[in-house]
Scaffold this motif. Structure first.
Motif, PDB file in Angstrom:
ATOM      1  N   SER A  61     -53.754  16.507   0.656  1.00  0.00           N
ATOM      2  CA  SER A  61     -53.714  14.772   0.188  1.00  0.00           C
ATOM      3  C   SER A  61     -52.550  14.281   0.489  1.00  0.00           C
ATOM      4  CB  SER A  61     -54.276  15.010  -1.086  1.00  0.00           C
ATOM      5  OG  SER A  61     -53.074  15.570  -2.233  1.00  0.00           O
ATOM      6  N   VAL A  62     -51.444  15.006   0.760  1.00  0.00           N
ATOM      7  CA  VAL A  62     -50.300  14.316   1.021  1.00  0.00           C
ATOM      8  C   VAL A  62     -49.358  14.529   2.336  1.00  0.00           C
ATOM      9  CG1 VAL A  62     -49.696  14.221  -1.592  1.00  0.00           C
ATOM     10  CG2 VAL A  62     -48.656  15.943   0.108  1.00  0.00           C
ATOM     11  N   LYS A  63     -50.077  15.193   3.177  1.00  0.00           N
ATOM     12  CA  LYS A  63     -49.639  15.663   4.605  1.00  0.00           C
ATOM     13  C   LYS A  63     -49.401  14.358   5.342  1.00  0.00           C
ATOM     14  CE  LYS A  63     -50.887  20.524   5.195  1.00  0.00           C
ATOM     15  NZ  LYS A  63     -51.757  21.223   6.069  1.00  0.00           N
ATOM     16  N   GLY A  64     -48.344  14.155   5.886  1.00  0.00           N
ATOM     17  CA  GLY A  64     -47.973  13.220   6.759  1.00  0.00           C
ATOM     18  C   GLY A  64     -47.324  12.032   5.888  1.00  0.00           C
ATOM     19  N   ARG A  65     -47.342  12.092   4.486  1.00  0.00           N
ATOM     20  CA  ARG A  65     -46.839  10.969   3.915  1.00  0.00           C
ATOM     21  C   ARG A  65     -45.619  11.433   2.878  1.00  0.00           C
ATOM     22  NH1 ARG A  65     -49.751   8.847  -0.185  1.00  0.00           N
ATOM     23  NH2 ARG A  65     -51.265  10.602  -0.604  1.00  0.00           N
ATOM     24  N   PHE A  66     -45.648  12.495   2.474  1.00  0.00           N
ATOM     25  CA  PHE A  66     -44.627  13.123   1.587  1.00  0.00           C
ATOM     26  C   PHE A  66     -43.740  14.000   2.398  1.00  0.00           C
ATOM     27  CE2 PHE A  66     -46.824  12.807  -2.734  1.00  0.00           C
ATOM     28  CZ  PHE A  66     -47.471  11.256  -2.383  1.00  0.00           C
ATOM     29  N   THR A  67     -42.535  13.880   2.225  1.00  0.00           N
ATOM     30  CA  THR A  67     -41.491  14.967   2.671  1.00  0.00           C
ATOM     31  C   THR A  67     -40.789  15.691   1.684  1.00  0.00           C
ATOM     32  OG1 THR A  67     -41.617  13.516   4.870  1.00  0.00           O
ATOM     33  CG2 THR A  67     -39.866  15.328   4.195  1.00  0.00           C
ATOM     34  N   ILE A  68     -40.825  16.857   1.340  1.00  0.00           N
ATOM     35  CA  ILE A  68     -39.861  17.616   0.609  1.00  0.00           C
ATOM     36  C   ILE A  68     -38.730  18.009   1.490  1.00  0.00           C
ATOM     37  CG2 ILE A  68     -40.978  20.078   1.021  1.00  0.00           C
ATOM     38  CD1 ILE A  68     -40.637  20.527  -1.879  1.00  0.00           C
ATOM     39  N   SER A  69     -37.474  18.229   0.698  1.00  0.00           N
ATOM     40  CA  SER A  69     -36.138  18.419   1.241  1.00  0.00           C
ATOM     41  C   SER A  69     -35.327  19.074   0.321  1.00  0.00           C
ATOM     42  CB  SER A  69     -35.737  17.336   2.032  1.00  0.00           C
ATOM     43  OG  SER A  69     -35.050  16.192   1.075  1.00  0.00           O
ATOM     44  N   ARG A  70     -34.506  19.681   0.770  1.00  0.00           N
ATOM     45  CA  ARG A  70     -33.536  20.377  -0.127  1.00  0.00           C
ATOM     46  C   ARG A  70     -32.022  20.281   0.499  1.00  0.00           C
ATOM     47  NH1 ARG A  70     -32.323  22.632  -4.771  1.00  0.00           N
ATOM     48  NH2 ARG A  70     -30.834  24.240  -4.460  1.00  0.00           N
ATOM     49  N   ASP A  71     -31.114  19.856  -0.349  1.00  0.00           N
ATOM     50  CA  ASP A  71     -29.470  19.848  -0.305  1.00  0.00           C
ATOM     51  C   ASP A  71     -29.142  20.856  -1.124  1.00  0.00           C
ATOM     52  OD1 ASP A  71     -27.084  19.194   0.081  1.00  0.00           O
ATOM     53  OD2 ASP A  71     -27.196  17.074   0.189  1.00  0.00           O
TER      54      ASP A  71
END
Length: 122
Positions: A61-71
């Motif tokens: 449902s969120v592919k292509g719209r949400f991005t998870i990232s980690r610092d």
């Protein structure tokens, strides 16, 4: 303890960026996930990331719209949400735990934040 921030009210098509921080320990060896909860519906896994190798997983449902990232240097996990829809409305929770093998959206999590409200409405 996990602490989420960045929620708010946004119009459809808008963007928000959520942050998740650990107040008493590091998440650098953990799997970190974002879930969302809407009253009357089951909690949904939105996205997750392995801090060790950066592998990410998303709900369809969120592919292509949400991005998870980690610092890892700042020990922060982000969820950048674009093209938001009213159905993205909910309380978004950050969760963390020792990583399992495979898709981190399917594992159990022992450590949770209090959640941050995201409302998408015109």
């Amino acid at each position: 303890r996990l602490v989420e921030s960045g929620g708010g009210l946004v119009q459809p098509g808008g963007s928000l960026k959520l942050s998740c921080a650990a107040s008493e320990s590091t998440l650098n060896d953990y799997a970190v996930a974002w879930f969302r909860q809407v009253p009357g519906k089951e909690r949904e896994g939105v996205s997750c990331i392995y801090s060790t190798d950066g592998a990410t997983y998303y709900a369809n449902s969120v592919k292509g719209r949400f991005t998870i990232s980690r610092d890892n240097a700042k020990d922060l996990t982000y969820l950048e949400m674009k093209s938001l829809k009213p159905e993205d409305t909910g309380i978004y929770f950050c969760a963390a735990d020792i990583p399992w093998v495979g898709n981190c959206l399917t594992q159990l999590y022992d450590f949770w934040g209090q959640g941050t409200q995201v409302t998408v409405s015109s």
